[in-house]
Write a protein that holds these residues in place. Sequence first.
Motif, mmCIF file in Angstrom:
data_model
loop_
_atom_site.group_PDB
_atom_site.id
_atom_site.type_symbol
_atom_site.label_atom_id
_atom_site.label_comp_id
_atom_site.label_asym_id
_atom_site.label_seq_id
_atom_site.Cartn_x
_atom_site.Cartn_y
_atom_site.Cartn_z
ATOM 1 N N VAL A 40 35.406 -16.541 -6.478
ATOM 2 C CA VAL A 40 35.390 -16.605 -8.055
ATOM 3 C C VAL A 40 34.317 -16.274 -8.752
ATOM 4 O O VAL A 40 33.301 -16.795 -8.348
ATOM 5 N N LEU A 42 31.992 -16.582 -11.600
ATOM 6 C CA LEU A 42 31.766 -17.769 -12.599
ATOM 7 C C LEU A 42 30.547 -17.369 -13.380
ATOM 8 O O LEU A 42 29.572 -17.074 -12.831
ATOM 9 N N LEU A 85 33.763 -12.226 -19.892
ATOM 10 C CA LEU A 85 35.188 -12.628 -19.589
ATOM 11 C C LEU A 85 36.141 -11.650 -19.889
ATOM 12 O O LEU A 85 37.135 -11.255 -19.167
ATOM 13 N N ASN A 88 36.339 -8.323 -17.958
ATOM 14 C CA ASN A 88 36.630 -8.717 -16.582
ATOM 15 C C ASN A 88 35.534 -8.346 -15.352
ATOM 16 O O ASN A 88 35.741 -7.947 -14.365
ATOM 17 N N ASP A 91 35.659 -14.073 -13.629
ATOM 18 C CA ASP A 91 37.270 -14.509 -13.738
ATOM 19 C C ASP A 91 37.024 -15.738 -14.558
ATOM 20 O O ASP A 91 38.209 -16.114 -15.380
ATOM 21 N N ILE A 92 35.844 -16.514 -14.282
ATOM 22 C CA ILE A 92 35.941 -18.006 -15.130
ATOM 23 C C ILE A 92 34.894 -17.847 -15.872
ATOM 24 O O ILE A 92 33.551 -17.696 -15.495
ATOM 25 N N ILE A 112 41.742 -16.689 -24.787
ATOM 26 C CA ILE A 112 40.974 -17.192 -23.862
ATOM 27 C C ILE A 112 41.215 -18.744 -23.935
ATOM 28 O O ILE A 112 41.362 -19.505 -24.964
ATOM 29 N N ALA A 232 39.143 -19.274 -19.196
ATOM 30 C CA ALA A 232 39.622 -18.024 -18.448
ATOM 31 C C ALA A 232 40.655 -17.359 -19.309
ATOM 32 O O ALA A 232 41.338 -17.866 -20.398
ATOM 33 N N THR A 233 40.740 -16.163 -19.158
ATOM 34 C CA THR A 233 41.870 -15.455 -19.927
ATOM 35 C C THR A 233 43.148 -15.948 -19.618
ATOM 36 O O THR A 233 43.497 -16.646 -18.570
ATOM 37 N N TYR A 236 44.774 -14.417 -16.538
ATOM 38 C CA TYR A 236 44.139 -15.031 -15.101
ATOM 39 C C TYR A 236 44.517 -16.125 -14.680
ATOM 40 O O TYR A 236 44.770 -16.645 -13.458
ATOM 41 N N LEU A 237 44.734 -17.125 -15.492
ATOM 42 C CA LEU A 237 45.462 -18.403 -15.426
ATOM 43 C C LEU A 237 46.955 -18.373 -14.920
ATOM 44 O O LEU A 237 47.326 -19.016 -13.778
ATOM 45 N N VAL A 244 42.756 -21.349 -9.610
ATOM 46 C CA VAL A 244 42.634 -22.262 -10.978
ATOM 47 C C VAL A 244 42.562 -23.807 -10.602
ATOM 48 O O VAL A 244 41.764 -24.519 -10.849
#
Length: 344
Positions: A40, A42, A85, A88, A91-92, A112, A232-233, A236-237, A244
């Motif tokens: 991930v 971050l 974010l 890309n 990720d978070i 977001i 996150a976007t 992505y979630l 997540v």
Amino acid sequence: MNNRRKVSLILLTLVLSFSLIFMGCGSTEKVSDNKDLKTVRLNEVVRSIFYAPQYVAINEGIFADEGIDIKLQTGWGGDKSMTALVSNTADIGLIGSETSVYVVKQGSNEKIINFAQLTQTDGSFLVSRNNIPNFKFSDLKGKEIVGGRRGGIPQMVMEYTLNKNGITPNKDVDIIQNIAFDATTGAFKGGTGDFIQLFEPNASKLEKENNGYVVASFGTEAGKLAYTVFMATESYLKDNPETVQKFTNAVYKGQIWCANHTAEEIANSIKSFFPEDDLDIIIKAVNRYKEQESWAPNPLVQKEAIERLQDVMIKGGELDTKIPFEQIVNNSFAEKTIKEIPLP
């Protein structure tokens, strides 16, 4: 010595130097038995002791035990972390929740979403160049404060606090906002401003050097806010719900760890993220954040805290109408985490 050998020695020295630098900046994460780790990326908005539960979750092997390998980046600014974010390259993000509001207001196609709260107060302090034992906000009249960037939540909380205490920003007191976030401390030490708004460990470092004195806490003055949140976007979630969820589990366990350990234990855990700071400085900073309950007790993003943050934004002139809570928050991961992970 011939030129070729000189070049070889220079290259070797550079390699060793960079290796030492990266060893000093990295974590001392405990090794997990889980070898199948999901990476991930971050991006944290700044490097600060304010985010201690995150560093604890890394260094105590909590993320790794959840099956996550954290690749930590520091954006040094909410705008930079948000750019990471949406582009890309992260990720978070661990960013002020006001940034997600701005994205919606700008009409972005990609929302977001805030999914796990880390801090619940402002983490900055008002530092005076001179020692003022019985500080009152009226002492700011006619002075200069080195502040943050316009539109950022630290700056808005400062202005909210000043107004609450009868001080009109940029009328009763001048606020300097044209200095980069990571350069404000140096500017203050160089003679700019009478006061400065600082996060830890910089506030405690100035005190130790006798270059400044903490006279007020914006966290205490402004009260509870959805201040720094993992986001996150929306895509992505949707595409990575298991990752997540595990990430949120680790955040909660880091919060629990901090709640049940002393300032000294927390400081020793996160020391590798602050290699240039003495342990006593880190302990002092951790104590400040523990005493004012800056770390949220769990990752649930509170509706009242989001509403209050947007009130601050409106009063700061950065927002005209509130964004509905449901458009910028997804609490499903935090709710599941709290339900399934028992408190010690």
